[in-house]
Design an enzyme around this catalytic site. Structure first.
Site, PDB file in Angstrom:
ATOM      1  N   GLY A   1      -9.930  19.059   1.348  1.00 42.95           N
ATOM      2  CA  GLY A   1      -8.857  18.132   1.020  1.00 42.95           C
ATOM      3  C   GLY A   1      -9.271  17.155  -0.058  1.00 42.95           C
ATOM      4  N   CYS A   2      -9.762  16.000   0.354  1.00 39.96           N
ATOM      5  CA  CYS A   2     -10.052  14.919  -0.590  1.00 39.96           C
ATOM      6  C   CYS A   2     -11.217  15.243  -1.521  1.00 39.96           C
ATOM      7  CB  CYS A   2     -10.311  13.633   0.176  1.00 39.96           C
ATOM      8  SG  CYS A   2      -8.864  13.072   1.107  1.00 39.96           S
TER       9      CYS A   2
END
Length: 211
Positions: A146-147
């Site tokens: 994700g990030c």
């Protein structure tokens, strides 16, 4: 990480002469296993501490990111709808605090608050890095799929060499973690060992093209 270097993919970009360590979202809401957003990141925290200790000794800048939202969560837009558990990240809550095991120095190590996956989206990070003449962004933290991946892609697109020490990033899903590291190495940055980055920070010789 062993990835076959097919023609046109998975080449190493190397490292420059002026790096920064970007610690993405190692905050209590993600590192506490009892949190609805959390997972076991103990090993990744330990490995990151090794890296940060050297960075501090060598005066390499360190930037942390966190995620938090004002009451009403309007800043999160559809992200909140997609991941309702993000509502634990209310501004001022314990979940938004950087994991104390990383011993962030509040006087010298900048904290950037973001609202979405990438550390570059809607923040001043690019301006900060430009001001400091950074050429290499070493990205650690969570989550890999994700990030971390979103920040890697944006760092590349903002003109930086990107390095991910694989022991220093983690994910709730091992399969997503592995796939994301493979994708990063194929197209966006250099996935290398923690030991490689530690040696680089100690000597700052810059070229890891043969690693």
């Amino acid at each position: 990480m062993n990835i076959e270097k097919s023609s046109g993919f998975a080449q190493n970009s190397g490292m420059g002469l002026n790096p920064v360590i970007l610690v993405v979202d190692f905050m209590k809401g993600f590192t506490d296993r009892d949190s609805p957003l959390g997972s076991n990141l103990d090993n990744e925290i330990k490995a990151t501490n090794e890296l940060l200790n050297i960075a501090r000794k060598e005066c390499v800048p360190i930037i942390f990111t966190s995620v938090s939202y004002d009451p009403g969560f309007q800043e999160g837009a559809h992200f909140i709808r997609k991941i309702p558990a993000l509502k634990i990240l209310s501004a001022g809550s314990e979940a938004c605090e950087i994991d104390p095991r990383l011993e962030r120095n509040e006087q010298t190590e900048l904290l950037v608050v973001k609202k979405f996956a990438s550390a570059f989206f809607g923040t001043a990070i690019s301006s900060v890095l430009s001001h400091q003449r950074i050429d290499t962004v070493i990205i650690v933290g969570c989550s890999t799929s994700g990030c971390i991946r979103a920040t890697v892609v944006d760092a590349l697109q903002h003109g930086y060499l990107v390095v991910v020490p694989e022991e220093c990033v983690g994910d709730r899903s091992q399969s997503a973690h592995d796939a994301s590291l493979s994708d990063i190495q194929m197209k966006y940055g250099d996935v290398v060992s923690l030991e490689t980055v530690k040696k680089y920070l100690t000597h700052l010789k810059g070229d890891i093209s043969n690693v």
